[in-house]
Design an enzyme around this catalytic site. Sequence first.
Site, mmCIF file in Angstrom:
data_model
loop_
_atom_site.group_PDB
_atom_site.id
_atom_site.type_symbol
_atom_site.label_atom_id
_atom_site.label_comp_id
_atom_site.label_asym_id
_atom_site.label_seq_id
_atom_site.Cartn_x
_atom_site.Cartn_y
_atom_site.Cartn_z
ATOM 1 N N ASP A 1 -20.044 -10.739 108.443
ATOM 2 C CA ASP A 1 -19.852 -9.644 109.400
ATOM 3 C C ASP A 1 -19.100 -8.498 108.738
ATOM 4 O O ASP A 1 -19.460 -7.332 108.885
ATOM 5 C CB ASP A 1 -19.051 -10.121 110.626
ATOM 6 C CG ASP A 1 -19.926 -10.897 111.613
ATOM 7 O OD1 ASP A 1 -21.112 -11.118 111.297
ATOM 8 O OD2 ASP A 1 -19.418 -11.289 112.676
ATOM 9 N N THR B 1 -23.276 -8.271 117.766
ATOM 10 C CA THR B 1 -24.302 -9.036 118.489
ATOM 11 C C THR B 1 -23.831 -9.409 119.898
ATOM 12 O O THR B 1 -24.603 -9.291 120.847
ATOM 13 C CB THR B 1 -24.654 -10.321 117.726
ATOM 14 O OG1 THR B 1 -23.448 -10.967 117.350
ATOM 15 C CG2 THR B 1 -25.451 -10.008 116.490
ATOM 16 N N THR B 2 -22.594 -9.850 120.009
ATOM 17 C CA THR B 2 -22.096 -10.228 121.329
ATOM 18 C C THR B 2 -22.039 -9.001 122.230
ATOM 19 O O THR B 2 -22.469 -9.043 123.392
ATOM 20 C CB THR B 2 -20.682 -10.838 121.220
ATOM 21 O OG1 THR B 2 -20.663 -11.729 120.111
ATOM 22 C CG2 THR B 2 -20.311 -11.574 122.469
ATOM 23 N N ASP C 1 -19.145 -16.785 117.152
ATOM 24 C CA ASP C 1 -20.034 -15.751 116.652
ATOM 25 C C ASP C 1 -21.261 -15.685 117.562
ATOM 26 O O ASP C 1 -22.051 -16.627 117.632
ATOM 27 C CB ASP C 1 -20.439 -16.099 115.216
ATOM 28 C CG ASP C 1 -21.311 -15.035 114.615
ATOM 29 O OD1 ASP C 1 -20.834 -13.900 114.506
ATOM 30 O OD2 ASP C 1 -22.470 -15.321 114.297
HETATM 31 P P1 ADP Z 1 -19.462 -8.746 118.273
HETATM 32 O O1 ADP Z 1 -20.383 -9.896 118.041
HETATM 33 O O2 ADP Z 1 -20.005 -7.824 119.320
HETATM 34 O O3 ADP Z 1 -19.054 -8.044 117.033
HETATM 35 P P2 ADP Z 1 -16.743 -9.682 118.420
HETATM 36 O O4 ADP Z 1 -16.322 -10.985 118.974
HETATM 37 O O5 ADP Z 1 -16.669 -9.466 116.958
HETATM 38 O O6 ADP Z 1 -18.177 -9.392 118.955
HETATM 39 O O7 ADP Z 1 -15.859 -8.586 119.162
HETATM 40 C C1 ADP Z 1 -16.015 -7.227 118.901
HETATM 41 C C2 ADP Z 1 -15.123 -6.426 119.813
HETATM 42 O O8 ADP Z 1 -13.762 -6.758 119.595
HETATM 43 C C3 ADP Z 1 -15.278 -4.954 119.526
HETATM 44 O O9 ADP Z 1 -15.377 -4.261 120.749
HETATM 45 C C4 ADP Z 1 -13.990 -4.620 118.790
HETATM 46 O O10 ADP Z 1 -13.621 -3.276 118.945
HETATM 47 C C5 ADP Z 1 -13.018 -5.556 119.453
HETATM 48 N N1 ADP Z 1 -11.819 -5.782 118.625
HETATM 49 C C6 ADP Z 1 -11.739 -6.177 117.339
HETATM 50 N N2 ADP Z 1 -10.463 -6.251 116.934
HETATM 51 C C7 ADP Z 1 -9.701 -5.908 117.995
HETATM 52 C C8 ADP Z 1 -8.280 -5.791 118.244
HETATM 53 N N3 ADP Z 1 -7.409 -6.050 117.275
HETATM 54 N N4 ADP Z 1 -7.884 -5.426 119.468
HETATM 55 C C9 ADP Z 1 -8.778 -5.182 120.432
HETATM 56 N N5 ADP Z 1 -10.105 -5.269 120.286
HETATM 57 C C10 ADP Z 1 -10.557 -5.613 119.080
HETATM 58 MG MG MG Z 2 -17.920 -8.624 115.446
#
Ligand code: ADP
Ligand code: MG
Length: 539
Positions: A392, A96-97, A63
């Site tokens: 989240d 956030t990431t 996270d």
């Molecule tokens: P953040 O802290 O930015 O929310 P995450 O690690 O949750 O970071 O990653 C978010 C990213 O992962 C987003 O760009 C989202 O669209 C992408 N994502 C989530 N699920 C999938 C999936 N099944 N396939 C591809 N990308 C995905």
């Molecule tokens: Mg996320």
Amino acid sequence: MAGQLGGQPIIILREGTERIHGREALSGNIMAAKAVAGAVRSTLGPKGMDKMLVGGSITITNDGATILKEMEIVHPAARMLIEVAKTMDDEVGDGTTTAAVLTGELLECSESLLNQGVHPTIIAHGYRMAAEKAIELLDGITHTITENDDEALINIALTAMTGKGAEASKDKLSKIVVSAIKSIVDEEDGKKVVDINNIKIEKKVGSSLDDCALIEGVILNKDKAHHNMPDKVKDAKIALITRPIEFSKMELEAEIKISTPGELQKYLDQEEQIVKDIVDRIAATGANVVLCQLGIEELAQHFFAKANILAVERVERNDMDKLIRATGAKLITSVDDFSSSDIGTAGLVEITGHGDDKFLNIKECSNPRAVSILIRGGTEHVVDSTERALEDALRAVGTAVEDGKLVAGAGSAEIELALRLREYASTLSGREQLAVLRFADAVEVIPKALAENSGLDPIDMLVELRSQHEKGNKDGGLNVFTGKVENMWDNGVIEPLRIKTQAILSATEAAVMILRIDDLLAGTGMPDMGGMPGMPGMM
Ligand code: ADP
Ligand code: MG
């Protein structure tokens, strides 16, 4: 530090002040910010790796917000990324990431322009123009939904939870999230408002994730005040009292003088009578459960137990607020002035658990506007990462219900933006055009990182993504599980629009702020710069 005037040095800064100026300062700042962004980049997306954070305790997480919070970064420019993550957390609770990685990439992309001699203010201006345009362009790929579009809401929850360590029961958890959000939606001036504070998360290590549950009401980690009270009250009538139920704390006007043992006894009898009166009056409202924000003295506990009333003391104030919403009770703020109309209801109030780990469950509320989620899991790590995943998802679904606006995820929005921003750049002249082009390159870092983190070739993937978007497949994103470019809206990988707009705004703001700094002054009483210059050893 000194200037020179007619051969006479003029002291401007206190002795011992360190100063880094111009390009050197900017390069140092960019390097530091990039290093932080680089540290979280590998956690992006469902296949992101975990980080093990070793401090007082050990946290394993992917996270971004948690990692940035716990890294204890001291470099002032790098700390901007933490601010970005914090803003994301406050505004949307997710992304956030994404925002931190984007900030790093905007800075990275500015370097080639700086090397070509483009002034930082021009880059800053170009970036701002690009961000503004990007927000406008996002409108073109927005899907709208209503609060009743359960399938979309469940997909938002699933997308937000993917890769967060709650995989095993994410179908169940996403349903819990959506029901929880739907029961706490308020309407203010015709607008939907979701306040996540009305959802109480209670964690308990033990059992398994399958036993996570939504409780139509409130669970508190509390026990009854007296062992003779009932453990279970059906058709509960609940009084919420903010005053202490203690004789000594009651505002008594009378002055009492005691000079003989007889008078002392009379006084004690009187005390008992007063306490009994209060308990009787509370019981007369029909209340069979009393939840008190402050203390309940022993005598009162005894009378409550005799009246078969379940009483609990020292309930926290913010829990009282949830109880109001869950049971429909009104707060009783004076022990002299209350009536049965202040009493709330619940189908069942029950004490569960063992030993020191007792839970007060106020459940089966008929129209609860505050609910609870009980997280169970085999280890503390499972429980904690489930909590982060749930938070989240709750925030993402809450945002989606408030705004009703969504975009497809998996890098599809970013690729579309890059494509359209490049078109926009061609309508500009001057050096800002270069900055807008670099901005377009920077947003592609999201699909690029998703590809990298899934072991896919980022160049091949970008080429394929771009070509799909040029053909008009606006929702084409990178399915990291199949390694193919697919319509991600149809695949249910969807996110609230606000995550994207906020990430662009916050990242641009932070990058611009860093670009505009050309002087770093560090002396006593100023923040530690992590050992200037060059700032090695910052992580
Ligand atoms: P953040 O802290 O930015 O929310 P995450 O690690 O949750 O970071 O990653 C978010 C990213 O992962 C987003 O760009 C989202 O669209 C992408 N994502 C989530 N699920 C999938 C999936 N099944 N396939 C591809 N990308 C995905
Ligand atoms: Mg996320």
